[in-house]
Design a protein around this motif. Structure first.
Motif, PDB file in Angstrom:
ATOM      1  N   PRO A 133      30.377 -25.041 -31.596  1.00 37.74           N
ATOM      2  CA  PRO A 133      30.713 -26.434 -31.881  1.00 37.74           C
ATOM      3  C   PRO A 133      31.108 -26.650 -33.346  1.00 37.74           C
ATOM      4  N   THR A 134      31.596 -27.828 -33.643  1.00 43.80           N
ATOM      5  CA  THR A 134      32.029 -28.125 -35.003  1.00 43.80           C
ATOM      6  C   THR A 134      30.907 -27.863 -35.999  1.00 43.80           C
ATOM      7  N   CYS A 135      31.266 -27.235 -37.083  1.00 38.43           N
ATOM      8  CA  CYS A 135      30.401 -26.852 -38.209  1.00 38.43           C
ATOM      9  C   CYS A 135      29.369 -25.775 -37.844  1.00 38.43           C
ATOM     10  N   ALA A 136      29.525 -25.159 -36.665  1.00 35.19           N
ATOM     11  CA  ALA A 136      28.680 -24.008 -36.334  1.00 35.19           C
ATOM     12  C   ALA A 136      28.898 -22.948 -37.400  1.00 35.19           C
ATOM     13  N   THR A 137      27.827 -22.243 -37.746  1.00 36.06           N
ATOM     14  CA  THR A 137      27.885 -21.266 -38.834  1.00 36.06           C
ATOM     15  C   THR A 137      27.143 -19.995 -38.428  1.00 36.06           C
ATOM     16  N   LEU A 138      27.866 -18.885 -38.499  1.00 37.56           N
ATOM     17  CA  LEU A 138      27.323 -17.574 -38.197  1.00 37.56           C
ATOM     18  C   LEU A 138      27.221 -16.771 -39.492  1.00 37.56           C
ATOM     19  N   ILE A 139      26.105 -16.092 -39.680  1.00 35.98           N
ATOM     20  CA  ILE A 139      25.949 -15.127 -40.763  1.00 35.98           C
ATOM     21  C   ILE A 139      25.887 -13.760 -40.089  1.00 35.98           C
ATOM     22  N   ALA A 140      26.819 -12.879 -40.470  1.00 31.90           N
ATOM     23  CA  ALA A 140      26.874 -11.542 -39.871  1.00 31.90           C
ATOM     24  C   ALA A 140      27.034 -10.493 -40.962  1.00 31.90           C
ATOM     25  N   ASP A 141      26.353  -9.367 -40.790  1.00 31.09           N
ATOM     26  CA  ASP A 141      26.451  -8.246 -41.718  1.00 31.09           C
ATOM     27  C   ASP A 141      27.178  -7.079 -41.054  1.00 31.09           C
TER      28      ASP A 141
END
Length: 168
Positions: A133-141
């Motif tokens: 959804p809007t402004c969803a944020t994933l942090i991935a390494d």
């Protein structure tokens, strides 16, 4: 060395003017509230980008403008017209050309949801991830020291959040 990606879909935008070009749509009140909340969430967890790569659409640029003051100085901002409604392959190509870490990439659906899903070895345990959804944020390494070596299926989820998760 490990590289880190912060993948953000733009915040909620308005559809108030049916004659307005899609590229020029701005954030609505909900989006103007969500972007700094996500920025605060990123800052409190130490997720501060060294480089930002954004679509040139007004709503992606405004999302970053509302997050930036919360994430400190020294971030290089690059506007990439190719990210406007880009597919997963184009987004990966852009990421492969980055030089520093962490990178914050701002884009649009449906491409960003597909990109996030294909990039990871295993998706996060979130019912909202598939919809991104809007402004969803994933942090991935990524276990590499060169962005050009990042490929689909190589990312490890570190974190995932949506504005709805922060409404508590």
């Amino acid at each position: 060395m490990t590289l880190r990606l912060i993948l953000v879909r733009h915040a909620k935008s308005g559809w108030d003017d049916p004659l307005q070009d899609d590229h020029d749509r701005v954030l609505n009140p909900r989006g103007r509230d969500a972007a700094p909340r996500i920025g605060t969430w990123l800052a409190t967890r130490g997720y501060r980008p060294a480089e930002v790569v954004s679509s040139t659409a007004r709503r992606t640029l405004e999302t970053w403008e509302r997050m930036a003051p919360l994430l400190g100085e020294g971030t290089v901002m690059r506007r990439d017209p190719g990210l406007y409604h880009a597919g997963a392959e184009r987004m990966l190509e852009t990421l492969n050309g980055c030089a520093v870490s962490p990178v914050l990439m701002l884009g649009h659906n449906p491409g960003i949801a597909d990109f996030a899903a294909r990039l990871l070895r295993k998706p996060p345990d979130s019912p909202r991830f598939a919809r991104y959804p809007t402004c969803a944020t994933l942090i991935a390494d990524f276990d590499t020291d060169d962005w050009s070596m990042v490929a689909f299926g190589t990312g490890t989820v570190i974190d995932f959040i949506t504005p709805k998760d922060l409404e508590g």
